[in-house]
Design an enzyme around this catalytic site. Structure first.
Site, PDB file in Angstrom:
ATOM      1  N   PHE A 141      53.502  18.467  61.559  1.00 53.60           N
ATOM      2  CA  PHE A 141      53.177  19.889  61.527  1.00 53.60           C
ATOM      3  C   PHE A 141      53.709  20.488  60.236  1.00 53.60           C
ATOM      4  CE2 PHE A 141      53.811  24.415  62.377  1.00 53.60           C
ATOM      5  CZ  PHE A 141      52.550  24.748  62.839  1.00 53.60           C
ATOM      6  N   ASP A 226      59.085  17.694  54.016  1.00 52.98           N
ATOM      7  CA  ASP A 226      59.058  18.972  54.713  1.00 52.98           C
ATOM      8  C   ASP A 226      60.314  19.053  55.576  1.00 52.98           C
ATOM      9  OD1 ASP A 226      58.746  21.005  56.554  1.00 52.98           O
ATOM     10  OD2 ASP A 226      56.590  20.699  56.814  1.00 52.98           O
ATOM     11  N   LYS A 255      62.722  28.369  58.010  1.00 54.76           N
ATOM     12  CA  LYS A 255      63.476  28.475  59.271  1.00 54.76           C
ATOM     13  C   LYS A 255      64.956  28.821  59.120  1.00 54.76           C
ATOM     14  CE  LYS A 255      60.381  25.809  62.261  1.00 54.76           C
ATOM     15  NZ  LYS A 255      60.036  26.751  63.311  1.00 54.76           N
TER      16      LYS A 255
END
Ligand code: PLP
Length: 404
Positions: A141, A226, A255
């Protein structure tokens, strides 16, 4: 829409109805309104308290309302809130320098406002190599904007938006031979998560990231890691790939970096750091000083209070506490990013039973419950969670067995 709380008698229900009336339905109705947070605890609109082991989906590294973040953000906002990229703000430069220092390498940083944007920038950098082919992993993702969605290896999320920017090949995650076959001298970039978070906290076999590094080095392909979910201490390292000693050409962050404020960062090293030239990319809010001041407070607090070691130790305590239940097949992950894999597809029911006991968790897959509490979670809070979550697991299993 008027506040009709007094008509319903339930503040949670009233706020939920307002949400349904005013918000687009892309998320589906959220399960609970929250109105206050402090550390690892949050409160709903009716004053009920919960231990928050979702952490804003692996975001709230220092928990809710951490004084260092609150102070840094308030001070910055009251002195210089926004200047745009036509001017220089010192906290922006300091955050970039600090991130490069943490990486331990010379490079350059591009700031954005979310994880998807951090990967979108990496996507455009890939195109600027002059190559167009890209490789990512199935189940991975990387975000929902069109470039990031093209890299995301989840066909269900892509299908309504086809055609997406090409040419992306998806290969099975954790399979170094599949990488070797897919990555060629025409491949601009390979993007991987060190642990696949949204896919149920999937950990690749040891040596996988090192193989990815060797394969991309041989073809002149950018290795993009990532670290949006795994970075900023979540796994007990600043970056998860540091555990394997792997140095990527590009690292994306978001995040946990912002302490609850929206920020994305694309770190690039070596020749990758020179790909974006004036006019090639941008965003009005890129490097906003208030958000950067909050991020600096997060990084300083993690370092000053020894949070990385704390994450490793606390993560093991949590993992050990949950591993021996008849409904639990395994607990996988790293540090405080854990997936509790169930013997049956009961994750949504476990999530509900946990919430009834004042514990917030995330049923990320039908058979996996994800835990990503604030990194500051104490031993005592872990023990309280383990006891309550164990009871939620038992209750769910008993109900399932009775119904069968
Ligand atoms: N990359 C990874 C690994 C993620 O976990 C996420 C979000 O869950 C993203 C990218 C997208 O980040 P955002 O939701 O901030 O756009």
């Amino acid at each position: 829409m008027s506040d009709d709380t007094h008509l319903t008698g339930s503040a949670n229900a009233a706020l939920t109805r307002r949400w349904q009336g005013a918000m687009m339905d892309n998320f589906g109705t959220p399960r609970l309104p929250l109105v206050k947070g402090q550390g690892v605890r949050v409160w709903d609109a009716e004053g009920r308290e919960y231990l928050d082991f979702v952490g804003g989906i692996a975001v709230n590294a220092l928990g809710h309302a951490h004084p260092a973040v609150v102070r840094a953000v308030a001070e910055q906002l009251s002195s210089l809130g926004h200047v745009s990229n036509l001017f220089i703000a010192e906290p922006t430069v300091r955050l970039a320098e600090r991130l490069l220092q943490i990486a331990g390498r010379e490079g350059r940083v591009y700031f954005s406002n979310s994880g998807a944007e951090a990967n979108e920038a990496a996507f455009k950098m890939g195109r600027l190599t002059g190559r167009t082919h890209m490789v990512s992993a199935t189940g991975g993702f990387h975000g929902r904007t069109m470039g990031a969605l093209a890299l995301t290896g989840q066909p269900g999320k892509q299908r309504p938006f086809l055609p997406l920017p090409g040419e992306v090949s998806h290969v099975p995650y954790g399979d170094a031979e599949a990488l070797r076959a897919a990555v060629t001298p025409d491949t601009a970039l390979l993007i991987l998560e060190p642990v696949q978070g949204e896919n149920g906290v999937v950990v690749p076999p040891p040596g996988y990231l090192r193989a990815a590094r060797a394969i991309t080095a041989a073809t002149g392909t950018l290795l993009v890691l990532d670290e949006i979910q795994t970075g900023i201490g979540r796994t007990g390292h600043w970056f998860a790939a540091q555990a394997e000693g792997v140095e990527a050409d590009v690292v994306t962050l978001a995040k946990g970096l912002g302490g609850g404020l929206p920020i994305g960062a694309t770190l690039a090293f070596g020749r990758a750091a020179e790909l974006l030239t004036p006019g090639a990319h941008g965003s009005t809010f890129s490097g906003n000083p208030v958000v950067c001041a909050g991020a600096l407070a997060v990084l300083d607090t993690i370092e000053r209070t020894g949070i990385l070691d704390h994450v490793t130790r606390t993560g093991e305590r949590l993992r050990d506490g949950l591993a021996h239940h008849p409904l639990v097949r395994e607990v996988r992950g790293a540090g405080l990013l854990l997936g509790v894999v169930l013997e049956r597809e009961l994750a949504a029911r476990v999530q509900r039973a946990a919430q009834d006991r004042g514990l917030l968790v995330n049923a990320v897959l039908p058979d996996v419950v994800r835990l990503a509490p604030p990194l500051i979670v104490s031993d005592r809070e872990v023990d309280t969670f383990v006891a309550g979550f164990g009871a939620a697991l038992s209750e769910t299993l008993d109900e399932a067995l009775t119904a069968a």
